[in-house]
Design an enzyme around this catalytic site. Structure first.
Site, PDB file in Angstrom:
ATOM      1  CD1 TRP A 108      -0.403  -1.645   2.745  1.00 53.08           C
ATOM      2  CD2 TRP A 108       1.150   0.553   3.080  1.00 53.08           C
ATOM      3  NE1 TRP A 108       0.594  -1.524   4.260  1.00 53.08           N
ATOM      4  CE2 TRP A 108       1.115  -0.402   4.493  1.00 53.08           C
ATOM      5  CE3 TRP A 108       1.295   1.872   3.012  1.00 53.08           C
ATOM      6  CZ2 TRP A 108       1.552   0.378   5.197  1.00 53.08           C
ATOM      7  CZ3 TRP A 108       1.738   2.005   4.254  1.00 53.08           C
ATOM      8  CH2 TRP A 108       2.133   1.695   5.294  1.00 53.08           C
ATOM      9  CE  LYS A 165      -3.831  -9.581  -2.831  1.00 54.15           C
ATOM     10  NZ  LYS A 165      -4.019  -8.139  -2.638  1.00 54.15           N
ATOM     11  N   PRO A 166      -3.973  -5.658  -5.673  1.00 58.67           N
ATOM     12  CG  PRO A 166      -5.708  -3.823  -5.930  1.00 58.67           C
ATOM     13  CD  PRO A 166      -5.162  -5.110  -6.852  1.00 58.67           C
ATOM     14  CD  GLU A 225      12.666  -6.209  -5.537  1.00 56.70           C
ATOM     15  OE1 GLU A 225      13.442  -5.098  -4.042  1.00 56.70           O
ATOM     16  OE2 GLU A 225      13.063  -6.699  -6.355  1.00 56.70           O
ATOM     17  CB  CYS A 266      10.876  -0.584   1.454  1.00 54.34           C
ATOM     18  SG  CYS A 266      11.134  -0.192  -0.520  1.00 54.34           S
ATOM     19  CD  GLU A 291      10.056  -2.579   6.989  1.00 51.32           C
ATOM     20  OE1 GLU A 291       9.202  -3.962   6.969  1.00 51.32           O
ATOM     21  OE2 GLU A 291      10.434  -2.330   6.251  1.00 51.32           O
TER      22      GLU A 291
HETATM   23  P1  NAD Z   1       2.155  -7.233   2.657  1.00 50.42           P
HETATM   24  O1  NAD Z   1       3.109  -8.100   3.075  1.00 50.42           O
HETATM   25  O2  NAD Z   1       1.159  -6.912   3.972  1.00 50.42           O
HETATM   26  O3  NAD Z   1       1.552  -7.288   1.885  1.00 50.42           O
HETATM   27  C1  NAD Z   1       1.854  -6.997   0.564  1.00 50.42           C
HETATM   28  C2  NAD Z   1       0.735  -7.480  -0.601  1.00 50.42           C
HETATM   29  O4  NAD Z   1       1.095  -8.717  -0.666  1.00 50.42           O
HETATM   30  C3  NAD Z   1      -0.297  -7.792  -0.174  1.00 50.42           C
HETATM   31  O5  NAD Z   1      -1.069  -7.233  -1.700  1.00 50.42           O
HETATM   32  C4  NAD Z   1      -1.007  -9.019   0.276  1.00 50.42           C
HETATM   33  O6  NAD Z   1      -2.403  -8.367   0.350  1.00 50.42           O
HETATM   34  C5  NAD Z   1      -0.371  -9.543  -0.419  1.00 50.42           C
HETATM   35  N1  NAD Z   1      -0.602 -10.448   0.516  1.00 50.42           N
HETATM   36  C6  NAD Z   1       0.373 -11.485   1.964  1.00 50.42           C
HETATM   37  N2  NAD Z   1       0.053 -12.103   2.581  1.00 50.42           N
HETATM   38  C7  NAD Z   1       0.262 -12.963   1.388  1.00 50.42           C
HETATM   39  C8  NAD Z   1       0.415 -14.216   0.402  1.00 50.42           C
HETATM   40  N3  NAD Z   1       0.208 -15.443   1.943  1.00 50.42           N
HETATM   41  N4  NAD Z   1      -0.191 -14.716  -0.626  1.00 50.42           N
HETATM   42  C9  NAD Z   1      -0.339 -13.724  -1.396  1.00 50.42           C
HETATM   43  N5  NAD Z   1      -0.193 -12.568  -1.322  1.00 50.42           N
HETATM   44  C10 NAD Z   1      -0.110 -11.914   0.479  1.00 50.42           C
HETATM   45  O7  NAD Z   1       2.742  -6.006   3.272  1.00 50.42           O
HETATM   46  P2  NAD Z   1       2.204  -4.368   3.078  1.00 50.42           P
HETATM   47  O8  NAD Z   1       1.719  -4.292   4.896  1.00 50.42           O
HETATM   48  O9  NAD Z   1       1.180  -4.369   2.002  1.00 50.42           O
HETATM   49  O10 NAD Z   1       3.706  -3.400   3.059  1.00 50.42           O
HETATM   50  C11 NAD Z   1       4.435  -2.951   3.595  1.00 50.42           C
HETATM   51  C12 NAD Z   1       5.648  -3.643   3.192  1.00 50.42           C
HETATM   52  O11 NAD Z   1       6.033  -4.050   2.409  1.00 50.42           O
HETATM   53  C13 NAD Z   1       7.016  -3.217   4.527  1.00 50.42           C
HETATM   54  O12 NAD Z   1       7.860  -4.273   4.975  1.00 50.42           O
HETATM   55  C14 NAD Z   1       7.880  -2.875   3.369  1.00 50.42           C
HETATM   56  O13 NAD Z   1       9.042  -2.553   3.810  1.00 50.42           O
HETATM   57  C15 NAD Z   1       7.546  -3.631   2.398  1.00 50.42           C
HETATM   58  N6  NAD Z   1       7.749  -2.787   0.927  1.00 50.42           N
HETATM   59  C16 NAD Z   1       9.090  -3.351   0.156  1.00 50.42           C
HETATM   60  C17 NAD Z   1       9.894  -2.523  -1.457  1.00 50.42           C
HETATM   61  C18 NAD Z   1      10.453  -3.050  -1.513  1.00 50.42           C
HETATM   62  O14 NAD Z   1      10.825  -2.774  -2.679  1.00 50.42           O
HETATM   63  N7  NAD Z   1      11.652  -4.026  -0.752  1.00 50.42           N
HETATM   64  C19 NAD Z   1       8.740  -1.793  -1.351  1.00 50.42           C
HETATM   65  C20 NAD Z   1       7.436  -1.573  -0.289  1.00 50.42           C
HETATM   66  C21 NAD Z   1       6.739  -1.889   0.795  1.00 50.42           C
END
Ligand code: NAD
Length: 503
Positions: free
Chosen positions: A159, A183-184, A258, A292, A391
């Site tokens: 997000w 999928k967002p 990522e 991130c 984090e």
């Molecule tokens: P999140 O891991 O909760 O969710 C990310 C996405 O993964 C969402 O669309 C979610 O629905 C999906 N997802 C979650 N569990 C899943 C599963 N078991 N199977 C398939 N899809 C699944 O992360 P968030 O809270 O949306 O974002 C914050 C995190 O993202 C932080 O840890 C941040 O560091 C990381 N991030 C990393 C980068 C990078 O480039 N390394 C960039 C932006 C954010």
């Protein structure tokens, strides 16, 4: 040709785009999108069923061969058109982004520019999806390595950058001849749906681009475990990345992950201190600390500590917290009450364990609506503290004093994460030492982000697998294939027994 159905019914009920049609949830379920600044519902979005997710994958699978058959230059024309449409609608898209995510409008505008630039940048690769032509060990033979599409790519995004992260995945996946289902995050689905709507307007053939909405555990899991998916490209938390890796092991798609970060920010006495201070503020507090590559722990040279830390605190206090749609706002709200609670819990735990909170740590008293959180600075923190090791995706920063540059590097590397890092020093030996010894995928030296398209965004350790951006990111969306080609008029080889000539 735009499809007959529309992305919305009414103004706030959004739909998903599956195999060229805008559709609602087949199980008649939806979820609300809430504006983090007002806590008001702004839209309703369908919850896809597993069957609908499969339909999206199947549609992509049917469309992919035709898409691959187009010349890369033709494929690029759809990317360029998408970029033009994103720029045409920049203000509307930026406002949608701010309304669902909470970042100040000036940051949202810059993210929308970044999304368009991703499409332009990867369109430029149309003539540069290069393989290799190599000499063979044998006469009159050639060895060629091709880069072919993988097939169907599942893109799963977080997000915090709901436009840029999607564009960074879709553009390289599409230019290399893959079809995609994206999928967002359920916190911020609108920016993705709006982008896919523009891709429909850009004329992408039916089924090449799909968007499904719903939870990670159901919709995301179907994308990951369905054997149609040839590659999962996911940006999100390390925890979700680990689950995706485990669940996808049944059919072994390729993975680009990522994941989380814990960027160290090292500032040395020989740095340009006023500049380092400005950078320290931006690196920690942009997007309300929800990036991130945000600086998440500061290592300050003991020689400048007594001046640097009070100045940093003074500047953090001056940040203007408020309505992200207003021009003079520096910090908007956090994306959700849950994310804010996670940050607050970190701070309260640190307080109980004796860490010194210099400013912040609470919801601002002046705001009775919106998920705002004050910039929070904690001093004299120990290297082993969860504030330094885990984090924190919010505007919270622990400060540690260090007495040698080597120790600062050791502390920086003492982390399960390895995404981004910052170093401020004017000494060229220290710069080179940092470049070679800091084990992070990105080092910002005397400057801050955001990343640039030509740089590879990648992580050491548990910050992920593969890369995004640059030609290395492009290559992750291709499948290598080696062709051994014989062009002898009368081929003969010694080892084709019993048919070949033996020496
Ligand atoms: P999140 O891991 O909760 O969710 C990310 C996405 O993964 C969402 O669309 C979610 O629905 C999906 N997802 C979650 N569990 C899943 C599963 N078991 N199977 C398939 N899809 C699944 O992360 P968030 O809270 O949306 O974002 C914050 C995190 O993202 C932080 O840890 C941040 O560091 C990381 N991030 C990393 C980068 C990078 O480039 N390394 C960039 C932006 C954010």
């Amino acid at each position: 040709m735009p499809s007959k159905s529309a992305a919305h019914t009414g103004t706030t009920n959004y739909r998903m785009f599956i195999d060229g049609e805008w559709v609602s949830s087949s199980k008649n379920e939806s979820f609300d999108v809430v504006n983090p600044a007002t806590e008001r519902r702004i839209a309703s979005v369908p919850k896809a069923s597993r069957d609908q997710t499969k339909e999206a994958l199947e549609g992509a699978e049917r469309a992919q061969p035709g898409w691959e058959d187009l010349s890369p230059l033709k494929r690029a024309s759809f990317l360029i058109k998408t970029a033009q449409l994103i720029r045409r609608d920049k203000e509307r898209l930026a406002r949608t982004l701010t309304s669902e995510q909470g970042k100040p409008l000036f940051e949202a505008r810059s993210e929308i520019d970044g999304a368009a630039s991703n499409f332009e940048y990867y369109a430029e690769y149309a003539r540069r999806i290069e393989g290799d032509v190599l000499p063979s060990d044998n006469a009159r033979q050639t060895v060629m390595i091709l880069k072919l599409p993988i097939g169907v790519v599942a893109s799963i995004t977080p997000w915090n950058f709901p436009s840029a992260t999607v564009a960074r995945k879709l553009a390289p996946a599409l230019i290399t001849g893959n079809a995609v289902v994206t999928k967002p995050s359920s916190n911020t689905p609108l920016s993705t749906i709006e982008m896919v709507r523009l891709m429909e307007e850009a004329g992408f053939p039916k089924g090449v681009v799909n968007v499904v909405t719903g939870s990670g555990s159901e919709v995301g899991d179907e994308l990951v475990t369905n054997s149609i998916t040839g590659l999962v490209t996911m940006t999100g938390s390390t925890e979700a990345g680990r689950t995706i890796m485990a669940h996808s092991s049944s059919h072994l798609p390729k993975l680009i992950l990522e994941l989380g970060g814990k960027a160290p920010f090292i500032v040395w006495h020989d740095a340009d201190i006023p500049w380092a201070l400005k950078c320290a503020i931006w690196a920690r507090f942009w997007n309300c600390g929800q990036t991130c590559i945000c600086s998440e722990r500061m290592y300050v040279d003991e020689k400048i500590r007594d001046k640097f830390v009070p100045a940093f605190v003074r500047m953090a206090k001056e940040l203007r917290l408020g309505d992200p749609l207003k021009a003079n706002t520096d910090l908007g709200p956090m994306v959700s009450d849950q994310e804010r609670k996670t940050s607050i819990d970190f701070v309260h735990k640190a307080e109980r364990e004796g860490d010194k909170i210099i400013i912040g740590g609470e919801k601002p008293k002046s705001k009775n609506r919106g998920w705002y959180f004050e910039p929070t600075i904690i001093d004299d923190v120990k290297q082993g503290s969860p504030l330094v090791q885990d984090e924190i995706f919010g505007p919270v920063v622990p400060i540690l004093e260090v007495d040698s540059f080597d120790k600062a590097i050791d502390h920086a590397n003492d982390s399960k994460y390895g995404l981004a890092s910052y170093v401020f020093t004017k000494d060229s030996t220290r710069v080179l030492k940092a470049m070679n010894r800091i084990r992070f995928g990105e080092s910002y030296i005397n400057q801050v982000g955001p990343e640039q398209l030509q740089g590879a965004h990648t992580g050491f350790r548990q910050s992920g697998l593969g890369a995004e951006g640059s030609r290395y990111g492009l290559e992750c969306y291709t499948q290598l294939k080696t062709c051994y080609v014989d062009w002898n008029d009368k081929p003969s080889l010694p080892y084709l027994f019993p048919y070949g000539a033996r020496k």
